[in-house]
Design a protein around this motif. Structure first.
Motif, PDB file in Angstrom:
ATOM      1  N   ASP A 153      -0.455   0.352 -10.389  1.00  0.00           N
ATOM      2  CA  ASP A 153      -0.141  -1.019 -10.768  1.00  0.00           C
ATOM      3  C   ASP A 153      -1.411  -1.727 -11.212  1.00  0.00           C
ATOM      4  OD1 ASP A 153       0.212  -4.034 -10.153  1.00  0.00           O
ATOM      5  OD2 ASP A 153       2.262  -3.264 -10.065  1.00  0.00           O
ATOM      6  N   ASP A 154      -1.398  -2.314 -12.427  1.00  0.00           N
ATOM      7  CA  ASP A 154      -2.584  -2.975 -12.959  1.00  0.00           C
ATOM      8  C   ASP A 154      -2.986  -4.195 -12.140  1.00  0.00           C
ATOM      9  OD1 ASP A 154      -2.786  -1.129 -14.933  1.00  0.00           O
ATOM     10  OD2 ASP A 154      -2.040  -2.408 -16.555  1.00  0.00           O
ATOM     11  N   ARG A 155      -2.044  -4.804 -11.423  1.00  0.00           N
ATOM     12  CA  ARG A 155      -2.367  -5.983 -10.623  1.00  0.00           C
ATOM     13  C   ARG A 155      -2.899  -5.612  -9.251  1.00  0.00           C
ATOM     14  NH1 ARG A 155       3.464  -8.293 -10.556  1.00  0.00           N
ATOM     15  NH2 ARG A 155       3.770  -6.040 -10.351  1.00  0.00           N
ATOM     16  N   PHE A 156      -2.239  -4.656  -8.598  1.00  0.00           N
ATOM     17  CA  PHE A 156      -2.514  -4.398  -7.193  1.00  0.00           C
ATOM     18  C   PHE A 156      -3.121  -3.027  -6.917  1.00  0.00           C
ATOM     19  CE2 PHE A 156       1.575  -6.948  -7.257  1.00  0.00           C
ATOM     20  CZ  PHE A 156       0.929  -8.177  -7.146  1.00  0.00           C
ATOM     21  N   GLY A 157      -3.391  -2.259  -7.951  1.00  0.00           N
ATOM     22  CA  GLY A 157      -3.934  -0.924  -7.742  1.00  0.00           C
ATOM     23  C   GLY A 157      -2.854   0.066  -7.366  1.00  0.00           C
ATOM     24  N   GLU A 158      -3.203   1.054  -6.568  1.00  0.00           N
ATOM     25  CA  GLU A 158      -2.249   2.092  -6.190  1.00  0.00           C
ATOM     26  C   GLU A 158      -1.281   1.593  -5.128  1.00  0.00           C
ATOM     27  OE1 GLU A 158      -4.747   5.363  -5.059  1.00  0.00           O
ATOM     28  OE2 GLU A 158      -4.601   6.266  -7.052  1.00  0.00           O
ATOM     29  N   ILE A 159      -0.017   1.885  -5.347  1.00  0.00           N
ATOM     30  CA  ILE A 159       1.046   1.593  -4.385  1.00  0.00           C
ATOM     31  C   ILE A 159       1.642   2.928  -3.958  1.00  0.00           C
ATOM     32  CG2 ILE A 159       3.228   0.433  -3.956  1.00  0.00           C
ATOM     33  CD1 ILE A 159       1.012  -1.531  -4.575  1.00  0.00           C
ATOM     34  N   VAL A 160       1.633   3.194  -2.664  1.00  0.00           N
ATOM     35  CA  VAL A 160       2.206   4.423  -2.128  1.00  0.00           C
ATOM     36  C   VAL A 160       3.605   4.101  -1.604  1.00  0.00           C
ATOM     37  CG1 VAL A 160       1.989   6.230  -0.379  1.00  0.00           C
ATOM     38  CG2 VAL A 160      -0.036   5.362  -1.556  1.00  0.00           C
ATOM     39  N   SER A 161       4.550   4.988  -1.850  1.00  0.00           N
ATOM     40  CA  SER A 161       5.926   4.670  -1.464  1.00  0.00           C
ATOM     41  C   SER A 161       6.746   5.932  -1.241  1.00  0.00           C
ATOM     42  CB  SER A 161       6.602   3.824  -2.561  1.00  0.00           C
ATOM     43  OG  SER A 161       6.837   4.606  -3.724  1.00  0.00           O
ATOM     44  N   HIS A 162       7.891   5.739  -0.624  1.00  0.00           N
ATOM     45  CA  HIS A 162       8.950   6.755  -0.611  1.00  0.00           C
ATOM     46  C   HIS A 162      10.256   6.092  -0.242  1.00  0.00           C
ATOM     47  CE1 HIS A 162      10.744  10.700  -0.710  1.00  0.00           C
ATOM     48  NE2 HIS A 162       9.572  11.233  -0.967  1.00  0.00           N
ATOM     49  N   SER A 163      11.317   6.488  -0.942  1.00  0.00           N
ATOM     50  CA  SER A 163      12.663   6.022  -0.636  1.00  0.00           C
ATOM     51  C   SER A 163      13.389   7.060   0.198  1.00  0.00           C
ATOM     52  CB  SER A 163      13.455   5.774  -1.926  1.00  0.00           C
ATOM     53  OG  SER A 163      12.944   4.685  -2.635  1.00  0.00           O
TER      54      SER A 163
ATOM     55  N   ALA B 259      16.842   3.613   2.612  1.00  0.00           N
ATOM     56  CA  ALA B 259      15.591   3.235   3.269  1.00  0.00           C
ATOM     57  C   ALA B 259      14.456   3.238   2.260  1.00  0.00           C
ATOM     58  CB  ALA B 259      15.280   4.205   4.415  1.00  0.00           C
ATOM     59  N   HIS B 260      13.405   2.487   2.559  1.00  0.00           N
ATOM     60  CA  HIS B 260      12.236   2.480   1.682  1.00  0.00           C
ATOM     61  C   HIS B 260      11.016   2.011   2.457  1.00  0.00           C
ATOM     62  CE1 HIS B 260      10.397   2.695  -2.291  1.00  0.00           C
ATOM     63  NE2 HIS B 260       9.730   1.605  -1.992  1.00  0.00           N
ATOM     64  N   MET B 261       9.874   2.606   2.120  1.00  0.00           N
ATOM     65  CA  MET B 261       8.584   2.143   2.639  1.00  0.00           C
ATOM     66  C   MET B 261       7.589   2.160   1.494  1.00  0.00           C
ATOM     67  SD  MET B 261       7.367   5.474   4.869  1.00  0.00           S
ATOM     68  CE  MET B 261       7.156   7.102   4.114  1.00  0.00           C
ATOM     69  N   ARG B 262       6.706   1.152   1.456  1.00  0.00           N
ATOM     70  CA  ARG B 262       5.709   1.076   0.394  1.00  0.00           C
ATOM     71  C   ARG B 262       4.549   0.208   0.857  1.00  0.00           C
ATOM     72  NH1 ARG B 262       7.903   0.834  -4.019  1.00  0.00           N
ATOM     73  NH2 ARG B 262       6.404  -0.193  -5.370  1.00  0.00           N
ATOM     74  N   TRP B 263       3.345   0.537   0.358  1.00  0.00           N
ATOM     75  CA  TRP B 263       2.172  -0.237   0.743  1.00  0.00           C
ATOM     76  C   TRP B 263       1.091  -0.134  -0.313  1.00  0.00           C
ATOM     77  CZ3 TRP B 263       3.851   4.109   3.337  1.00  0.00           C
ATOM     78  CH2 TRP B 263       3.045   5.260   3.236  1.00  0.00           C
ATOM     79  N   SER B 264       0.188  -1.106  -0.269  1.00  0.00           N
ATOM     80  CA  SER B 264      -0.972  -1.143  -1.148  1.00  0.00           C
ATOM     81  C   SER B 264      -2.102  -0.336  -0.531  1.00  0.00           C
ATOM     82  CB  SER B 264      -1.422  -2.593  -1.356  1.00  0.00           C
ATOM     83  OG  SER B 264      -2.752  -2.648  -1.843  1.00  0.00           O
ATOM     84  N   VAL B 265      -2.625   0.630  -1.278  1.00  0.00           N
ATOM     85  CA  VAL B 265      -3.763   1.410  -0.793  1.00  0.00           C
ATOM     86  C   VAL B 265      -4.973   0.503  -0.606  1.00  0.00           C
ATOM     87  CG1 VAL B 265      -5.391   3.243  -1.400  1.00  0.00           C
ATOM     88  CG2 VAL B 265      -2.937   3.568  -1.800  1.00  0.00           C
ATOM     89  N   GLN B 266      -5.168  -0.429  -1.522  1.00  0.00           N
ATOM     90  CA  GLN B 266      -6.331  -1.305  -1.478  1.00  0.00           C
ATOM     91  C   GLN B 266      -6.307  -2.247  -0.282  1.00  0.00           C
ATOM     92  OE1 GLN B 266      -7.624  -3.409  -5.150  1.00  0.00           O
ATOM     93  NE2 GLN B 266      -7.274  -5.300  -4.000  1.00  0.00           N
ATOM     94  N   ASP B 267      -5.146  -2.848  -0.006  1.00  0.00           N
ATOM     95  CA  ASP B 267      -5.072  -3.892   1.010  1.00  0.00           C
ATOM     96  C   ASP B 267      -4.483  -3.431   2.338  1.00  0.00           C
ATOM     97  OD1 ASP B 267      -6.065  -5.623  -0.894  1.00  0.00           O
ATOM     98  OD2 ASP B 267      -4.087  -6.312  -1.531  1.00  0.00           O
ATOM     99  N   GLY B 268      -3.758  -2.318   2.349  1.00  0.00           N
ATOM    100  CA  GLY B 268      -3.106  -1.888   3.576  1.00  0.00           C
ATOM    101  C   GLY B 268      -1.906  -2.732   3.947  1.00  0.00           C
ATOM    102  N   ILE B 269      -1.423  -3.551   3.021  1.00  0.00           N
ATOM    103  CA  ILE B 269      -0.247  -4.391   3.254  1.00  0.00           C
ATOM    104  C   ILE B 269       0.983  -3.664   2.723  1.00  0.00           C
ATOM    105  CG2 ILE B 269       0.900  -6.544   2.609  1.00  0.00           C
ATOM    106  CD1 ILE B 269      -1.840  -7.850   2.447  1.00  0.00           C
TER     107      ILE B 269
END
Length: 486
Positions: free
Chosen positions: A299-309, A317-327
Motif C-alpha cells: 500500500d502506497d499510503r501505509f506500506g506493507e499490510i499482512v493479512s489472511h481471510s 474471518a479476517h485478520m490484517r495489520w500494518s508491518v510498519q505500525d503494528g496496528i
C-alpha cells in the motif's frame, strides 16, 4: 509507541454494526490491536443466546489457521528436523503415485506447498468440506490422481490441499497428530487457550454458522478435526487471534517479543515469496504476494499490510495489520460468504489514516499477473468434458447426473432443488437458448471456464471450476442471468 486514537473506535464499530443491520450475517464481532495487544473491540447481532458477541465469543477462523500451520512447520525447520526444499514424497509416500503434469515437473517441495506454488487448482468449495476425512482418505485421494493448473514451483494458486499435505508432513516428522503439535508448540506457549481444534474443547460460547436460505438463516453443522484441519480447523476468539497477530507483527517492531516462533521466522512468514495474480484478488488496489501462510499487500499510503481471510461453510474471518505500525484489525461473522474481509479492510484503513504514526499519500496501483500456463492437457481436457456435461445438465436437470459430474459440496452448498429453481429463473429471465453454442468464453486457469449462452433478452453466464481430482469433477457451478439493459 504507535497508538490508536480512541475516537476511531466508534467509527470502526459502525462499520460492523451496519453489516448486521443490512442482514449480511446474524452476528459480527471485531477487535483493534497495536503493539501492546487488543485495545478495542465490539460486537453486534445475536450470537445464539440473545447476547451480542464479544472478544471472548468463539467462532471458526477457517483459513486464518494456515499461519499457525506454517509456524509449526517453521519450528521444525529451525530445529533442523526438516528442510523446505525437501519433496513432499519424503513424508507422504502416497504422493509418489501422483502423475505430475509434465515429464520434467519437480515433485512439490515443502517450500512450494507453503507458498501455494505446488501447481494444484484453487479448491475452496471442495476442500472446505474435507476437514474431517482421515489420513487414509487423503492417501486415497492422492492415489486416484490429481489435476494440475501449473508446473510445480512456477505459479501461485491458492491451495488448501497443499496445507493439508503440510499437516501430514508435521505428523510424519514428529510422530504426533498435527493438531497436538500446533497446539503444544505454537498456541499454548502464547497462552491462546481459546484457540482449539474442536467445539468440545472451547471454553467460551461457540456460535453456530449459518447460510442464507429461502426462509431466512439456515444453521450448519460444525465439522470436527481430521486430515484437513491444517487448512482451517481452528476455533478462536477476537482476543486470542489479536494476540497471535500481535505476536506475528512484533517481529518487525523495535523490540520483537520472544515466543514459540522466532522473530526471524515470523519475518520470513510475512515476506512476499510468490506474486499473487490480480485475478485472485479482484477489486483490490494493492499489489499482493504470498508468504508462508499469510498474504502481503503493498500500500502506497501505509506500506506493507499482512493479512489472511478465512471462509468456511457458515463462517467468515479476517485478520490484517500494518508491518510498519503494528496496528491491526481482526473480525468474525457467522454466515457463509459474508466476506467480513471487506469490513476489516475498511476498518484498518480508517484506523491507520487516523493513527498518530500514519502518513498520507496517493493510493497505489496493483501489479498484473499473467495468464495460465499452457500445455496442461489433462486439466484442459477434463474441463472441456465437464463443460459438455454441465450443458446436458442445464438442458435437462437430473440429480443423479449432477451427482456424477459434481463433487458432493455442490449439493451441500446449495441444495439441488434450490439450485434448479434458480437456474430455471435465470434462463427464463434472459430467454436463454440452452442448445446454442457459446457466444464467448474465458478461462483463467486450465481447471476454470466461463462461457455465455445467447438469449432473447440478454445472455446467460455459466462458470465452472474443477476440484483437484483426476476424475475431473465440478466443485463450483454458477449460472447467472445478464439481461440486456433497457
Amino acid at each position: 509507541m504507535t497508538s490508536v486514537d480512541p475516537a476511531l473506535h466508534a467509527t470502526v464499530d459502525a462499520v460492523f454494526r451496519e453489516r448486521v443491520e443490512r442482514g449480511l450475517a446474524p452476528s459480527s464481532v471485531w477487535g483493534v490491536f497495536d503493539r501492546s495487544g487488543l485495545v478495542a473491540s465490539g460486537g453486534h447481532g445475536d450470537r445464539g443466546d440473545g447476547l451480542a458477541p464479544d472478544a471472548d465469543t468463539v467462532y471458526r477462523i477457517a483459513s486464518c489457521t494456515k499461519s499457525v500451520t506454517a509456524a509449526a512447520l517453521l519450528g521444525l525447520v529451525s530445529a533442523g528436523r526438516v528442510a523446505l526444499d525437501a519433496p513432499v514424497t519424503d513424508f507422504v509416500p502416497a504422493f509418489a503415485e501422483v502423475a505430475l503434469p509434465t515429464p520434467d515437473s519437480p515433485v512439490p517441495t515443502l517450500g512450494m506447498l507453503l507458498t501455494m506454488a505446488a501447481g494444484f487448482p484453487t479448491d475452496d468449495p471442495w476442500a472446505d468440506r474435507q476437514e474431517s476425512i482421515t489420513d487414509d482418505d487423503l492417501d486415497a485421494v492422492l492415489r486416484a490422481g490429481l489435476l494440475f493448473d501449473s508446473v510445480p514451483g512456477t505459479r501461485f494458486a491458492y491451495s488448501n490441499l497443499g496445507y493439508a499435505l503440510l499437516g501430514r508432513v508435521i505428523t510424519a516428522v514428529t510422530g504426533r497428530p498435527y493438531t497436538a503439535v500446533a497446539t503444544e508448540t505454537v498456541l499454548e506457549p502464547l497462552g491462546l487457550a481459546d484457540s482449539v481444534f474442536s467445539a468440545a474443547e472451547a471454553r467460551g460460547h461457540v456460535v453456530t454458522g449459518f447460510r442464507p436460505g429461502d426462509d431466512g438463516w439456515e444453521p450448519l453443522a460444525l465439522t470436527g478435526p481430521g486430515a484437513f484441519s491444517p487448512i482451517g480447523g481452528l476455533f478462536s476468539t477476537v482476543r486470542d487471534l489479536s494476540r497471535w497477530a500481535t505476536h506475528l507483527a512484533s517481529a518487525s517492531g523495535p523490540a520483537p517479543e520472544p515466543g514459540p516462533v522466532s522473530p526471524a521466522d515470523r519475518r520470513l512468514m510475512q515476506q512476499s515469496m510468490r506474486v499473487v495474480p490480480s485475478a485472485v484478488v479482484p477489486g483490490s488496489s494493492r499489489a499482493t504476494g504470498y508468504g508462508f501462510g499469510l498474504f502481503v499487500e503493498q500500500d502506497d499510503r501505509f506500506g506493507e499490510i499482512v493479512s489472511h481471510s478465512g471462509g468456511y461453510p457458515g463462517f467468515s474471518a479476517h485478520m490484517r495489520w500494518s508491518v510498519q505500525d503494528g496496528i491491526g484489525v481482526v473480525a468474525f461473522e457467522n454466515a457463509t460468504q459474508a466476506k467480513v474481509s471487506a469490513a476489516a479492510d475498511r476498518a484498518l484503513d480508517l484506523v491507520l489514516a487516523g493513527s498518530t504514526a500514519s502518513g498520507a499519500g496517493p493510493a497505489g496501483g496493483r501489479q498484473q499477473g499473467g495468464g495460465p500456463v499452457r500445455g496442461l492437457a489433462p486439466a484442459v481436457t477434463a474441463t472441456r468434458a465437464a463443460q459438455e456435461s454441465v450443458g446436458r445438465l442445464l438442458a435437462a436437470w437430473q440429480d443423479d447426473l449432477a451427482d456424477r459430474i459434481c463433487t458432493p459440496n455442490v449439493a451441500m452448498d446449495v441444495p439441488y432443488e434450490r439450485r434448479r429453481r434458480a437456474i430455471a429463473a435465470a434462463v427464463d429471465e434472459v430467454g436463454a437458448d440452452l442448445s446454442a453454442a457459446p457466444i464467448a468464453e474465458e478461462s483463467r486457469t486450465p481447471t476454470h471456464l466461463r462461457w455465455w449462452l445467447p438469449g432473447t433478452a440478454g445472455r446467460l453466464r455459466v462458470e465452472i471450476r474443477l476440484a483437484p481430482l483426476a476424475a475431473g469433477l465440478v466443485q463450483t457451478l454458477s449460472v447467472v442471468a445478464e439481461p440486456v439493459e433497457r
